[in-house]
Design a protein around this motif. Structure first.
Motif, PDB file in Angstrom:
ATOM      1  N   VAL A 299       0.866  -1.183   0.000  1.00  0.00           N
ATOM      2  CA  VAL A 299       0.000   0.000   0.000  1.00  0.00           C
ATOM      3  C   VAL A 299       0.903   1.233   0.000  1.00  0.00           C
ATOM      4  O   VAL A 299       1.664   1.439   0.944  1.00  0.00           O
ATOM      5  N   SER A 300       0.821   2.023  -1.063  1.00  0.00           N
ATOM      6  CA  SER A 300       1.658   3.228  -1.180  1.00  0.00           C
ATOM      7  C   SER A 300       0.776   4.464  -1.267  1.00  0.00           C
ATOM      8  O   SER A 300      -0.259   4.451  -1.941  1.00  0.00           O
ATOM      9  N   VAL A 301       1.211   5.518  -0.595  1.00  0.00           N
ATOM     10  CA  VAL A 301       0.526   6.813  -0.698  1.00  0.00           C
ATOM     11  C   VAL A 301       1.613   7.870  -0.882  1.00  0.00           C
ATOM     12  O   VAL A 301       2.536   7.965  -0.075  1.00  0.00           O
ATOM     13  N   TYR A 302       1.495   8.652  -1.955  1.00  0.00           N
ATOM     14  CA  TYR A 302       2.519   9.660  -2.223  1.00  0.00           C
ATOM     15  C   TYR A 302       1.913  10.826  -3.004  1.00  0.00           C
ATOM     16  O   TYR A 302       0.784  10.741  -3.511  1.00  0.00           O
ATOM     17  N   GLN A 303       2.689  11.899  -3.072  1.00  0.00           N
ATOM     18  CA  GLN A 303       2.257  13.110  -3.768  1.00  0.00           C
ATOM     19  C   GLN A 303       2.776  13.087  -5.197  1.00  0.00           C
ATOM     20  O   GLN A 303       3.925  12.750  -5.444  1.00  0.00           O
ATOM     21  N   GLU A 304       1.909  13.456  -6.143  1.00  0.00           N
ATOM     22  CA  GLU A 304       2.303  13.559  -7.548  1.00  0.00           C
ATOM     23  C   GLU A 304       1.698  14.828  -8.109  1.00  0.00           C
ATOM     24  O   GLU A 304       0.505  14.893  -8.379  1.00  0.00           O
ATOM     25  N   ASP A 305       2.530  15.851  -8.261  1.00  0.00           N
ATOM     26  CA  ASP A 305       2.064  17.199  -8.636  1.00  0.00           C
ATOM     27  C   ASP A 305       1.060  17.670  -7.588  1.00  0.00           C
ATOM     28  O   ASP A 305       1.383  17.712  -6.415  1.00  0.00           O
ATOM     29  N   ASP A 306      -0.159  17.995  -8.002  1.00  0.00           N
ATOM     30  CA  ASP A 306      -1.156  18.465  -7.035  1.00  0.00           C
ATOM     31  C   ASP A 306      -2.163  17.366  -6.670  1.00  0.00           C
ATOM     32  O   ASP A 306      -3.239  17.648  -6.153  1.00  0.00           O
ATOM     33  N   MET A 307      -1.802  16.119  -6.942  1.00  0.00           N
ATOM     34  CA  MET A 307      -2.699  14.987  -6.670  1.00  0.00           C
ATOM     35  C   MET A 307      -2.105  14.077  -5.604  1.00  0.00           C
ATOM     36  O   MET A 307      -0.885  13.896  -5.524  1.00  0.00           O
ATOM     37  N   VAL A 309      -1.777  10.320  -4.553  1.00  0.00           N
ATOM     38  CA  VAL A 309      -1.861   9.030  -5.231  1.00  0.00           C
ATOM     39  C   VAL A 309      -1.918   7.909  -4.193  1.00  0.00           C
ATOM     40  O   VAL A 309      -1.074   7.836  -3.296  1.00  0.00           O
ATOM     41  N   ILE A 310      -2.925   7.052  -4.317  1.00  0.00           N
ATOM     42  CA  ILE A 310      -3.079   5.877  -3.463  1.00  0.00           C
ATOM     43  C   ILE A 310      -2.954   4.656  -4.357  1.00  0.00           C
ATOM     44  O   ILE A 310      -3.744   4.475  -5.283  1.00  0.00           O
ATOM     45  N   LYS A 311      -1.957   3.834  -4.083  1.00  0.00           N
ATOM     46  CA  LYS A 311      -1.706   2.666  -4.928  1.00  0.00           C
ATOM     47  C   LYS A 311      -1.682   1.401  -4.063  1.00  0.00           C
ATOM     48  O   LYS A 311      -0.992   1.345  -3.045  1.00  0.00           O
ATOM     49  N   VAL A 312      -2.445   0.413  -4.476  1.00  0.00           N
ATOM     50  CA  VAL A 312      -2.447  -0.902  -3.834  1.00  0.00           C
ATOM     51  C   VAL A 312      -2.051  -1.916  -4.906  1.00  0.00           C
ATOM     52  O   VAL A 312      -2.750  -2.067  -5.902  1.00  0.00           O
TER      53      VAL A 312
END
Length: 369
Positions: A299-307, A309-312
């Motif tokens: 489970v990853s959560v990170y910033q990408e520009d102004d969004m 991002v939640i990735k599973v």
């Protein structure tokens, strides 16, 4: 984009009718004023005045120009609102437009008078035309801003109504999500497997058995009694998720590994409530197969520009259906997509797909700040 779609997106005919009705009311007041002045004011009686010329060449001509102009202003205003311009910039632009409308009316009226032969080009007096423009400058300014006020009020009230509808729909969806999650987790196999695991643990590890009972209780309590907020902090979402993961880890023992890669500075960011659990549950449920008896989930959560991002992602069995097909088949996934749409309109990204190396599946959700 086709003409019909452009009209649907930028032109609101009810607003155009509202502006037309307002200016028609203004013209009726002008007609009533002229009629009164012609009847009761001696100075006006002596002036040469033809009602047909006044109604056709002045009011009707002016009416068509103003409504056409304000329709374009209404379209521009909608674009201003969508682009979130500052109020200083918006007021400055409208001030310029309020002056411009007078110049346009004057130019078209003078051109029309020359074309129909009412005034010859040689007889045209530029100074007189400028004086006529200045004479009604304040009136044009007030009328313009009155109509702009109508435009902004119309859009504001419509946005309020749409926001109320979205809020009501989101509340209903959140309740449905909780009920579906509860129904899903209360399926016999889930309870039986969890209770069997607890029964085994009572002989092997009584403390862990107690912890699992507490996790099950806390998880169901969060689903049933947690506040009905549509968005909560990521930190709170992870806390609720931890109860579920503790139970799942007990059930799958050494055959499941769940890791998190989440930046600490993002923990206070707002995310849709009860978002991660159904996504991870879907990843676990469809990740196992005959060839994939051990599953790693990240489970990853990170910033990408102004969004955000939640990735599973997992290293399990690939999906054989497209994202659209999964949305149609999976009630829980469709509910997630509907909630994201109501929260963020079209400003989000949600997709389930096979990883580029064909070694697992990833679910990616991108939401604005």
């Amino acid at each position: 984009m086709t003409l019909s779609k452009l009209k649907q997106k930028y032109i609101d005919f009810r607003l155009v009718l509202l502006l037309a009705g307002f200016y028609l009311l203004f013209d009726l007041v002008v007609i009533a004023k002229i009629a009164y002045m012609r009847a009761y004011m001696p100075a006006m009686k002596e002036e040469l005045f033809v009602w047909s010329d006044f109604l056709l060449n002045n009011l009707l001509f002016d009416y068509i120009i103003v409504i056409a102009y304000m329709t374009m202003i209404a379209i521009s205003t909608k674009r201003f609102l969508n682009k979130n311009y500052s109020w200083v910039k918006i007021i400055s632009i409208h001030t310029i437009f309020s002056i411009l409308i007078g110049l346009i009316i004057r130019f078209l009226f003078d051109s029309y008078s020359i074309l129909i032969g009412k005034v010859s080009l040689a007889e045209f007096d530029l100074r007189r035309s400028i004086n006529a423009f200045i004479y009604v400058l304040d009136l044009n300014f007030l009328i313009y801003f009155a109509m702009v006020f109508i435009i902004y009020t119309y859009y504001y009230l419509r946005q309020v109504k749409e926001a109320e509808k979205r809020h009501s729909k989101l509340e209903s969806q959140l309740v449905n999500t909780r009920m579906k999650m509860l129904s899903s987790q209360l399926q016999p196999h889930f309870l039986f497997n969890t209770l069997n695991s607890i029964a085994v643990l009572t002989d092997m590890d009584k403390e862990k058995a107690k912890d699992t009972i507490a996790d099950l209780s806390d998880f169901l309590r969060e689903i049933l009694y947690n506040s009905d907020r549509n968005r909560i902090s990521l930190d709170e979402e992870l806390r609720i998720l931890e109860y579920y993961l503790n139970i799942v880890n007990v059930r799958f023992s050494d055959h499941l590994s769940i890791k998190k890669d989440i930046k600490e500075e993002l923990l206070l960011r707002k995310v849709p409530a009860m978002l991660l659990q159904p996504v991870i549950e879907n990843s676990i449920k469809h990740g196992y197969s005959y060839d994939h008896t051990h599953l790693n989930v990240l489970v990853s959560v990170y910033q990408e520009d102004d969004m955000l991002v939640i990735k599973v992602e997992n290293d399990g069995a690939p999906v054989s259906m497209t994202h659209a097909e999964l949305m149609e088949k999976g009630v829980g996934l469709k509910n997630i997509n509907d909630r994201l749409h109501n929260l963020y309109q079209d400003n989000f990204f949600f997709e389930i797909r096979n990883k580029s190396n064909d070694e697992g599946v990833e679910t990616i959700i991108k939401i604005p700040e």
